[in-house]
Motif scaffolding. Structure first.
Motif, PDB file in Angstrom:
ATOM      1  N   ARG A   1       0.839  -1.196   0.000  1.00  0.00           N
ATOM      2  CA  ARG A   1       0.000   0.000   0.000  1.00  0.00           C
ATOM      3  C   ARG A   1       0.868   1.237   0.000  1.00  0.00           C
ATOM      4  O   ARG A   1       2.041   1.153   0.287  1.00  0.00           O
ATOM      5  CB  ARG A   1      -0.960   0.033   1.176  1.00  0.00           C
ATOM      6  CG  ARG A   1      -0.313  -0.029   2.528  1.00  0.00           C
ATOM      7  CD  ARG A   1      -1.319  -0.155   3.647  1.00  0.00           C
ATOM      8  NE  ARG A   1      -2.320  -1.095   3.238  1.00  0.00           N
ATOM      9  CZ  ARG A   1      -3.599  -1.039   3.582  1.00  0.00           C
ATOM     10  NH1 ARG A   1      -4.013  -0.131   4.390  1.00  0.00           N
ATOM     11  NH2 ARG A   1      -4.470  -1.895   3.152  1.00  0.00           N
ATOM     12  N   HIS A   2       0.261   2.359  -0.300  1.00  0.00           N
ATOM     13  CA  HIS A   2       0.991   3.620  -0.367  1.00  0.00           C
ATOM     14  C   HIS A   2       0.204   4.703   0.364  1.00  0.00           C
ATOM     15  O   HIS A   2      -1.013   4.609   0.512  1.00  0.00           O
ATOM     16  CB  HIS A   2       1.195   4.060  -1.821  1.00  0.00           C
ATOM     17  CG  HIS A   2       2.236   3.271  -2.537  1.00  0.00           C
ATOM     18  ND1 HIS A   2       2.033   1.992  -2.977  1.00  0.00           N
ATOM     19  CD2 HIS A   2       3.511   3.581  -2.859  1.00  0.00           C
ATOM     20  CE1 HIS A   2       3.127   1.546  -3.563  1.00  0.00           C
ATOM     21  NE2 HIS A   2       4.039   2.492  -3.512  1.00  0.00           N
ATOM     22  N   VAL A   3       0.923   5.720   0.771  1.00  0.00           N
ATOM     23  CA  VAL A   3       0.326   6.915   1.352  1.00  0.00           C
ATOM     24  C   VAL A   3       0.672   8.076   0.435  1.00  0.00           C
ATOM     25  O   VAL A   3       1.818   8.226   0.024  1.00  0.00           O
ATOM     26  CB  VAL A   3       0.866   7.181   2.779  1.00  0.00           C
ATOM     27  CG1 VAL A   3       0.323   8.491   3.329  1.00  0.00           C
ATOM     28  CG2 VAL A   3       0.521   6.023   3.706  1.00  0.00           C
ATOM     29  N   ALA A   4      -0.330   8.868   0.108  1.00  0.00           N
ATOM     30  CA  ALA A   4      -0.133  10.045  -0.741  1.00  0.00           C
ATOM     31  C   ALA A   4      -0.546  11.284   0.041  1.00  0.00           C
ATOM     32  O   ALA A   4      -1.401  11.209   0.925  1.00  0.00           O
ATOM     33  CB  ALA A   4      -0.959   9.922  -2.019  1.00  0.00           C
ATOM     34  N   VAL A   5       0.036  12.427  -0.316  1.00  0.00           N
ATOM     35  CA  VAL A   5      -0.255  13.668   0.407  1.00  0.00           C
ATOM     36  C   VAL A   5      -1.412  14.451  -0.193  1.00  0.00           C
ATOM     37  O   VAL A   5      -1.805  15.476   0.348  1.00  0.00           O
ATOM     38  CB  VAL A   5       0.998  14.568   0.503  1.00  0.00           C
ATOM     39  CG1 VAL A   5       2.098  13.884   1.287  1.00  0.00           C
ATOM     40  CG2 VAL A   5       1.474  14.977  -0.875  1.00  0.00           C
ATOM     41  N   HIS A   6      -1.969  13.957  -1.293  1.00  0.00           N
ATOM     42  CA  HIS A   6      -3.075  14.660  -1.945  1.00  0.00           C
ATOM     43  C   HIS A   6      -3.759  13.670  -2.890  1.00  0.00           C
ATOM     44  O   HIS A   6      -3.102  12.787  -3.444  1.00  0.00           O
ATOM     45  CB  HIS A   6      -2.521  15.858  -2.732  1.00  0.00           C
ATOM     46  CG  HIS A   6      -3.576  16.765  -3.250  1.00  0.00           C
ATOM     47  ND1 HIS A   6      -4.207  16.556  -4.451  1.00  0.00           N
ATOM     48  CD2 HIS A   6      -4.110  17.887  -2.726  1.00  0.00           C
ATOM     49  CE1 HIS A   6      -5.091  17.508  -4.645  1.00  0.00           C
ATOM     50  NE2 HIS A   6      -5.047  18.325  -3.614  1.00  0.00           N
ATOM     51  N   PRO A   7      -5.066  13.811  -3.085  1.00  0.00           N
ATOM     52  CA  PRO A   7      -5.745  12.913  -4.021  1.00  0.00           C
ATOM     53  C   PRO A   7      -5.131  12.923  -5.424  1.00  0.00           C
ATOM     54  O   PRO A   7      -5.090  11.896  -6.102  1.00  0.00           O
ATOM     55  CB  PRO A   7      -7.185  13.441  -4.046  1.00  0.00           C
ATOM     56  CG  PRO A   7      -7.365  14.139  -2.741  1.00  0.00           C
ATOM     57  CD  PRO A   7      -6.017  14.709  -2.405  1.00  0.00           C
ATOM     58  N   ALA A   8      -4.623  14.073  -5.874  1.00  0.00           N
ATOM     59  CA  ALA A   8      -4.003  14.142  -7.202  1.00  0.00           C
ATOM     60  C   ALA A   8      -2.731  13.289  -7.250  1.00  0.00           C
ATOM     61  O   ALA A   8      -2.419  12.688  -8.277  1.00  0.00           O
ATOM     62  CB  ALA A   8      -3.683  15.585  -7.570  1.00  0.00           C
ATOM     63  N   VAL A   9      -1.999  13.234  -6.136  1.00  0.00           N
ATOM     64  CA  VAL A   9      -0.790  12.407  -6.079  1.00  0.00           C
ATOM     65  C   VAL A   9      -1.184  10.930  -6.143  1.00  0.00           C
ATOM     66  O   VAL A   9      -0.547  10.129  -6.827  1.00  0.00           O
ATOM     67  CB  VAL A   9       0.035  12.710  -4.814  1.00  0.00           C
ATOM     68  CG1 VAL A   9       1.214  11.759  -4.684  1.00  0.00           C
ATOM     69  CG2 VAL A   9       0.515  14.159  -4.824  1.00  0.00           C
ATOM     70  N   ALA A  10      -2.266  10.576  -5.459  1.00  0.00           N
ATOM     71  CA  ALA A  10      -2.755   9.200  -5.521  1.00  0.00           C
ATOM     72  C   ALA A  10      -3.162   8.848  -6.946  1.00  0.00           C
ATOM     73  O   ALA A  10      -2.850   7.761  -7.453  1.00  0.00           O
ATOM     74  CB  ALA A  10      -3.940   9.018  -4.567  1.00  0.00           C
ATOM     75  N   GLY A  11      -3.821   9.782  -7.632  1.00  0.00           N
ATOM     76  CA  GLY A  11      -4.207   9.550  -9.025  1.00  0.00           C
ATOM     77  C   GLY A  11      -3.002   9.388  -9.931  1.00  0.00           C
ATOM     78  O   GLY A  11      -2.979   8.520 -10.815  1.00  0.00           O
ATOM     79  N   ALA A  12      -1.985  10.200  -9.726  1.00  0.00           N
ATOM     80  CA  ALA A  12      -0.770  10.103 -10.531  1.00  0.00           C
ATOM     81  C   ALA A  12      -0.056   8.776 -10.280  1.00  0.00           C
ATOM     82  O   ALA A  12       0.484   8.171 -11.214  1.00  0.00           O
ATOM     83  CB  ALA A  12       0.167  11.269 -10.230  1.00  0.00           C
ATOM     84  N   LEU A  13      -0.084   8.324  -9.046  1.00  0.00           N
ATOM     85  CA  LEU A  13       0.532   7.036  -8.718  1.00  0.00           C
ATOM     86  C   LEU A  13      -0.134   5.927  -9.531  1.00  0.00           C
ATOM     87  O   LEU A  13       0.527   5.042 -10.061  1.00  0.00           O
ATOM     88  CB  LEU A  13       0.395   6.768  -7.218  1.00  0.00           C
ATOM     89  CG  LEU A  13       1.021   5.516  -6.657  1.00  0.00           C
ATOM     90  CD1 LEU A  13       2.529   5.521  -6.870  1.00  0.00           C
ATOM     91  CD2 LEU A  13       0.708   5.388  -5.177  1.00  0.00           C
TER      92      LEU A  13
END
Length: 163
Positions: A10-22
């Motif tokens: 799993r991963h942790v992102a600092v913003h929904p856009a970062v999660a989308g880019a991942l």
């Protein structure tokens, strides 16, 4: 490095856009938890209304962090020791780590609750933050919100350029 990162459960992102880019750029299909970086609104309000409580001679720099080496505490201590030769009134307030050995010109406050940082910033003249690596410098954002001048490291861009 990319393969190792994508192999994580799993991963942790600092913003929904970062999660989308991942997901879109790297094809990660596992869970991504979004924990947004942000300045606490109550603290932000207090910091925006700060007026300096400082009095007396000299400059009071503040260093705040949780991990001394990565955050450059040793660099800050050496810099202040060197600068005190020309500016004996310079002081460094260290917050966020257990107090170290007594050093001339250094005040060790230890670990403080987040709401106590408003008073730390109120008593400071600048933030000294020579980090070796920083993914997101919350203390930098807080100090900026308090209107403090900043002395920070440029090591972040060097790390990114090497990767």
């Amino acid at each position: 490095m990319e393969r190792r990162a994508l192999a994580a459960d799993r991963h942790v992102a600092v913003h929904p856009a970062v999660a989308g880019a991942l997901r879109s750029q790297y094809g990660f299909t596992g869970p991504v938890t979004v924990i947004e970086n942000g300045l606490d609104l109550a603290m932000s309000d207090e910091l925006s209304r700060l007026t300096s409580a400082r009095s007396g001679d000299g400059i009071n720099a503040v260093w705040a962090g949780q991990m001394g080496y990565r955050k450059g505490l040793d660099v800050a201590l050496k810099a202040v020791a060197q600068a005190r030769r020309d500016m004996p009134g310079l002081r460094l307030t260290v917050v966020g780590v257990e107090p170290g050995k007594p050093v001339d010109g250094v005040d060790w406050l230890g670990v403080l609750p987040p709401d106590a940082m408003v008073d730390v910033y109120r008593d400071a003249d600048l933030l000294l933050f020579p980090t070796r690596y920083e993914s997101f410098g919350m203390v930098v954002i807080e100090a900026m919100a308090a209107g403090l001048p900043l002395i920070v490291s440029d090591a972040i861009s060097e790390l990114v350029a090497r990767d």
